[in-house]
Design a protein around this motif. Structure first.
Motif, PDB file in Angstrom:
ATOM      1  N   ILE A 144       0.838  -1.199   0.000  1.00 55.14           N
ATOM      2  CA  ILE A 144       0.000   0.000   0.000  1.00 55.14           C
ATOM      3  C   ILE A 144       0.873   1.249   0.000  1.00 55.14           C
ATOM      4  O   ILE A 144       0.576   2.223  -0.686  1.00 55.14           O
ATOM      5  CB  ILE A 144      -0.932   0.021   1.239  1.00 55.14           C
ATOM      6  CG1 ILE A 144      -1.806  -1.213   1.280  1.00 55.14           C
ATOM      7  CG2 ILE A 144      -1.749   1.294   1.291  1.00 55.14           C
ATOM      8  CD1 ILE A 144      -2.890  -1.275   0.279  1.00 55.14           C
ATOM      9  N   GLU A 145       1.958   1.222   0.760  1.00 53.71           N
ATOM     10  CA  GLU A 145       2.846   2.394   0.830  1.00 53.71           C
ATOM     11  C   GLU A 145       3.448   2.695  -0.537  1.00 53.71           C
ATOM     12  O   GLU A 145       3.562   3.852  -0.928  1.00 53.71           O
ATOM     13  CB  GLU A 145       3.956   2.174   1.863  1.00 53.71           C
ATOM     14  CG  GLU A 145       3.468   2.027   3.285  1.00 53.71           C
ATOM     15  CD  GLU A 145       2.810   3.265   3.851  1.00 53.71           C
ATOM     16  OE1 GLU A 145       3.116   4.392   3.390  1.00 53.71           O
ATOM     17  OE2 GLU A 145       1.981   3.122   4.764  1.00 53.71           O
ATOM     18  N   LEU A 146       3.819   1.655  -1.266  1.00 49.47           N
ATOM     19  CA  LEU A 146       4.365   1.842  -2.611  1.00 49.47           C
ATOM     20  C   LEU A 146       3.316   2.466  -3.523  1.00 49.47           C
ATOM     21  O   LEU A 146       3.603   3.397  -4.277  1.00 49.47           O
ATOM     22  CB  LEU A 146       4.854   0.509  -3.181  1.00 49.47           C
ATOM     23  CG  LEU A 146       5.348   0.511  -4.621  1.00 49.47           C
ATOM     24  CD1 LEU A 146       6.489   1.500  -4.821  1.00 49.47           C
ATOM     25  CD2 LEU A 146       5.781  -0.888  -5.028  1.00 49.47           C
ATOM     26  N   TYR A 147       2.094   1.971  -3.447  1.00 53.03           N
ATOM     27  CA  TYR A 147       1.002   2.519  -4.252  1.00 53.03           C
ATOM     28  C   TYR A 147       0.776   4.003  -3.929  1.00 53.03           C
ATOM     29  O   TYR A 147       0.653   4.835  -4.830  1.00 53.03           O
ATOM     30  CB  TYR A 147      -0.276   1.715  -4.011  1.00 53.03           C
ATOM     31  CG  TYR A 147      -1.480   2.251  -4.724  1.00 53.03           C
ATOM     32  CD1 TYR A 147      -1.635   2.071  -6.099  1.00 53.03           C
ATOM     33  CD2 TYR A 147      -2.462   2.951  -4.036  1.00 53.03           C
ATOM     34  CE1 TYR A 147      -2.739   2.579  -6.764  1.00 53.03           C
ATOM     35  CE2 TYR A 147      -3.564   3.459  -4.687  1.00 53.03           C
ATOM     36  CZ  TYR A 147      -3.701   3.271  -6.052  1.00 53.03           C
ATOM     37  OH  TYR A 147      -4.785   3.782  -6.698  1.00 53.03           O
ATOM     38  N   GLU A 148       0.763   4.333  -2.635  1.00 54.65           N
ATOM     39  CA  GLU A 148       0.563   5.735  -2.228  1.00 54.65           C
ATOM     40  C   GLU A 148       1.726   6.613  -2.680  1.00 54.65           C
ATOM     41  O   GLU A 148       1.524   7.750  -3.121  1.00 54.65           O
ATOM     42  CB  GLU A 148       0.374   5.825  -0.712  1.00 54.65           C
ATOM     43  CG  GLU A 148      -0.916   5.212  -0.209  1.00 54.65           C
ATOM     44  CD  GLU A 148      -2.155   5.882  -0.781  1.00 54.65           C
ATOM     45  OE1 GLU A 148      -2.171   7.132  -0.894  1.00 54.65           O
ATOM     46  OE2 GLU A 148      -3.106   5.162  -1.122  1.00 54.65           O
TER      47      GLU A 148
END
Length: 179
Positions: free
Chosen positions: A151-155
């Protein structure tokens, strides 16, 4: 006269306080930018260089065969021969993803500077995410029963793409001198 001297001392003290606060704030900003560059350089050596050894087709094949194996699907003879190698490669690639996710967490929490990360490699980030990482992420999410990973990569990618749009607009507005 003593009052003027006292007022002058207060003004000088307050000015010194403001100057030291400004200097501290600028130092923190500079340290944050330097930490981003240092982390990006480490990521380059430990993750990006090894990932560049893989072609997009290889990563897609690793993801496809690993995904089929995780779901218990029937594999062809050729795929069964590649299955063990693909699964070990998948583990290696998801280890790289974990390092990228750690960097993304630093960007998203403000430990690292998003503007510096965008300027250091927007085109590479977008290519890496769109062409190489997306299939790995989808396979990892399927393996874990639909749980959302990275999720952090996506954000971070949303943030970098937004910064890229903003910076592209401002770069277009700059007029270059004619020759």
């Amino acid at each position: 006269m003593e009052i003027w001297a006292s007022v002058l001392m207060v003004v000088v003290s307050f000015s010194a306080l403001l100057l030291s606060g400004f200097t501290y704030f600028r130092g923190v900003q500079r340290d944050r930018k330097q930490a981003t560059l240092d982390a990006f350089n480490i990521l380059q050596r430990q993750v990006f260089d090894p990932l560049n050894q893989y072609r997009v087709e290889q990563i897609e094949e690793i993801s496809r065969i690993s995904s089929a194996a995780f779901r218990g699907e029937e594999l062809t003879e050729e795929e069964r021969e590649k299955q063990e190698t693909c699964l070990s490669e998948f583990l290696l690639l998801t280890g790289y993803l974990a390092r990228i996710e750690h960097f993304a967490l630093g960007i998203n929490t403000g430990i690292y500077d998003a503007d510096v990360a965008e300027r250091a490699g927007t085109t590479y980030w977008c290519m890496l995410y769109d062409q190489k990482l997306r299939s790995l992420i989808e396979t990892k999410n399927q393996k874990e029963g639909g749980r959302e990973y990275y999720i952090e990569l996506y954000e971070m990618m949303k943030k970098i793409r937004k910064l890229k749009k903003r910076n592209d607009r401002s770069r277009r507005r700059m007029c270059l001198p004619k020759r």
